[in-house]
Write a protein that holds these residues in place. Structure first.
Motif, mmCIF file in Angstrom:
data_model
loop_
_atom_site.group_PDB
_atom_site.id
_atom_site.type_symbol
_atom_site.label_atom_id
_atom_site.label_comp_id
_atom_site.label_asym_id
_atom_site.label_seq_id
_atom_site.Cartn_x
_atom_site.Cartn_y
_atom_site.Cartn_z
ATOM 1 N N THR A 71 -7.087 1.879 -4.689
ATOM 2 C CA THR A 71 -8.086 1.145 -4.249
ATOM 3 C C THR A 71 -7.692 -0.047 -3.621
ATOM 4 O O THR A 71 -6.892 -0.876 -4.191
ATOM 5 N N ILE A 72 -8.237 -0.450 -2.403
ATOM 6 C CA ILE A 72 -7.924 -1.546 -1.377
ATOM 7 C C ILE A 72 -9.071 -2.212 -1.010
ATOM 8 O O ILE A 72 -10.154 -1.528 -0.736
ATOM 9 N N ASP A 85 -2.640 -1.064 -6.041
ATOM 10 C CA ASP A 85 -3.916 -1.375 -5.731
ATOM 11 C C ASP A 85 -4.033 -2.862 -5.212
ATOM 12 O O ASP A 85 -3.000 -3.460 -5.170
ATOM 13 N N CYS A 107 -9.722 9.895 1.590
ATOM 14 C CA CYS A 107 -9.993 8.733 1.517
ATOM 15 C C CYS A 107 -11.258 8.196 2.079
ATOM 16 O O CYS A 107 -11.923 9.236 3.048
ATOM 17 N N PHE A 142 -7.742 7.812 -1.775
ATOM 18 C CA PHE A 142 -7.786 6.179 -1.390
ATOM 19 C C PHE A 142 -9.128 5.738 -1.308
ATOM 20 O O PHE A 142 -10.081 6.501 -0.521
ATOM 21 N N VAL A 175 -11.360 2.504 0.165
ATOM 22 C CA VAL A 175 -11.235 1.069 0.581
ATOM 23 C C VAL A 175 -12.429 0.573 0.800
ATOM 24 O O VAL A 175 -13.306 1.166 1.316
ATOM 25 N N ASP A 221 -13.877 -2.634 2.968
ATOM 26 C CA ASP A 221 -13.595 -3.590 4.265
ATOM 27 C C ASP A 221 -14.719 -4.616 4.197
ATOM 28 O O ASP A 221 -16.103 -4.025 4.228
ATOM 29 N N ILE A 226 0.849 -1.345 -0.079
ATOM 30 C CA ILE A 226 0.055 -0.067 -0.017
ATOM 31 C C ILE A 226 0.757 1.181 -0.107
ATOM 32 O O ILE A 226 0.673 2.508 -0.760
ATOM 33 N N TYR A 280 -4.491 -1.474 6.277
ATOM 34 C CA TYR A 280 -4.886 -0.410 5.475
ATOM 35 C C TYR A 280 -4.752 0.992 6.108
ATOM 36 O O TYR A 280 -4.293 1.956 5.506
ATOM 37 N N VAL A 318 -13.274 5.009 3.610
ATOM 38 C CA VAL A 318 -13.250 3.462 4.018
ATOM 39 C C VAL A 318 -14.823 3.158 3.922
ATOM 40 O O VAL A 318 -15.498 3.563 4.922
#
Length: 432
Positions: free
Chosen positions: A184-185, A40, A75, A153, A155, A157, A35, A55, A77
């Motif tokens: 992108t995570i 990604d 960001c 960012f 994310v 989860d 990261i 993350y 999440v």
């Protein structure tokens, strides 16, 4: 590998020092460098492996290092539930203790108008990090409270749980509003076809990290009652008549059953409370507070509580019905036998539940002890296990990612021993 060996900045490392986080969990060790390198990423890992820190830490470190727009959302999440969003927000407060210039706001539904106004104010001020459930975030977006044009960012989860809950369209709608050059995570407990398809849509040449499967703690004494559905309440009555049980969670997959069980326990003068989606957020928060504080002995809950609830002194978990997925079984019974304690997990297996329970036994690679039914309930059904079809594990038998030891789970419960002292001690040790 220690956090000191990464490129996380000093402000992040100071917070980790205060929180007594030293060694990284496997998911953190594999994800944080990738990261930080701007890749990604899709990570396959259970709740409890430390993925929140995997993350949040690199993202917060990069934001603190600078180079991102001021007074802008940098960001997002995404979380499937309010409870997980709250826990991510708590982790954010701990990890971000020394980050004076980084702001965040948690955005989730089920609250009164005052909460919505607080969210709106935070969003309009340009919070760096937004922690949100999909529906609530879309509401704010449609009302013009959020500008995502500078986001860096994104994310997701527990992406599999979000898709199971029907948030696929919401996620895609939000993703279309993001700039092209964001990172992108995605984290998921499994990689079924629908998650792979979502990953292909949202991620660009992602790095993949998968954590090996683990089994429930050996300290959990697992057993089951094979019974007919109408016998289940009788078993519950017998369990609570046999002793003064406290610190118990009873899980059911359906809120109507949660209400029935709660009603039955109250008839027995058991100090219990329900937890399900029909309750308002304020009611759910109050129930959880009372249970954590020991004011309620028995919590009767849907799986909304199974993931990530951080209570160390649960003595018994009862599965009123069998989860249809082995990972959900591990999540449920993993609420007990924590913090060096022993624990008991009892599952009630009806005829309709047998194939799911058999899949769980295959996943665990063990036969779970079957208890005799209490006197007066009559005979139960014979436990018949059909052989699994060739090349088909069934939903309940899919392999899932392992549960870590929770050492660095990303849930700090405080800010250490003081801003000045903790910071100075870590830096002094680092130099020596």
């Amino acid at each position: 590998m220690t956090f000191e060996e990464t490129y996380l900045n000093d402000n992040i490392l100071d917070a980790l020092w205060d929180m007594h986080f030293e060694e990284m969990t496997p998911i953190q060790e594999q994800c944080i460098p990738k990261i930080l390198d701007g890749q990604d990423l899709i990570g396959v890992a259970q709740t409890g492996t430390g993925k929140t820190a995997a993350y949040l830490l690199p993202i917060l470190s990069m934001l603190d290092d600078g180079g991102f727009p001021k007074d802008a959302v940098n960001c997002i999440v995404m979380s499937p539930t309010r409870e997980l969003a709250q826990q991510i927000d708590q982790a954010m407060q701990g990890f971000g203790y020394y980050l004076d210039g980084i702001s965040s706001v948690a955005v989730y539904g089920g609250n009164d108008g005052n909460r919505f106004d607080v969210e709106t104010k935070g969003l309009k001020m340009g919070a760096d990090v937004i922690i949100a459930t999909p529906g609530r975030l879309l509401s704010h977006i449609r009302m013009g409270h959020v500008d995502l044009s500078k986001l860096s960012f994104f994310v997701l989860d527990e992406a599999d749980r979000m898709l199971d809950m029907g948030f696929s369209d919401d996620i895609l709608s939000i993703s279309k509003m993001l700039p092209k050059n964001h990172q992108t995570i995605m984290f998921s407990a499994t990689m079924p076809d629908k998650i792979q398809q979502l990953a292909r849509t949202l991620l660009y040449h992602p790095a993949e990290v998968k954590i090996a499967v683990s089994k429930p703690a050996e300290k959990i004494q697992q057993s089951a009652y094979v019974c007919y559905e109408p016998q289940k309440l009788g078993i519950i009555r017998n369990l609570f008549k046999a002793g003064e049980l406290q610190r118990v969670i009873i899980f059911s997959g359906k809120k109507d059953k949660v209400k029935d069980i709660t009603r039955e326990l109250k008839h027995m003068n058991i100090n219990c409370a329900p937890m399900h989606s029909d309750l308002s957020q304020a009611e759910r928060d109050e129930v959880m507070y009372q249970f954590k504080a020991g004011q309620v002995d028995v919590l009767v809950a849907t799986d909304i509580v199974a993931r990530g609830i951080d209570i160390d002194d649960i003595l018994m978990v009862i599965n009123y019905d069998v989860p249809h997925d082995a990972e959900d079984y591990v999540h449920r019974i993993g609420r007990t036998a924590r913090a060096q304690r022993d624990g008991i997990a009892i599952t009630l297996v009806s005829e309709a539940d047998m194939r799911y329970f058999a899949a769980i036994e295959r996943f665990l690679e063990k036969d779970i002890q079957k208890n005799a039914l209490p006197e007066g309930l009559g005979e139960g059904p014979e436990y018949k296990v059909a052989s699994p079809r060739k090349n088909s594990r069934g939903r309940g038998g899919r392999k899932r990612s392992g549960k870590g030891n929770g050492k660095n789970s990303g849930k700090g419960n405080g800010k250490g021993n003081g801003k000045g002292n903790g910071k100075g001690q870590r830096k002094e040790q680092k130099k020596s």
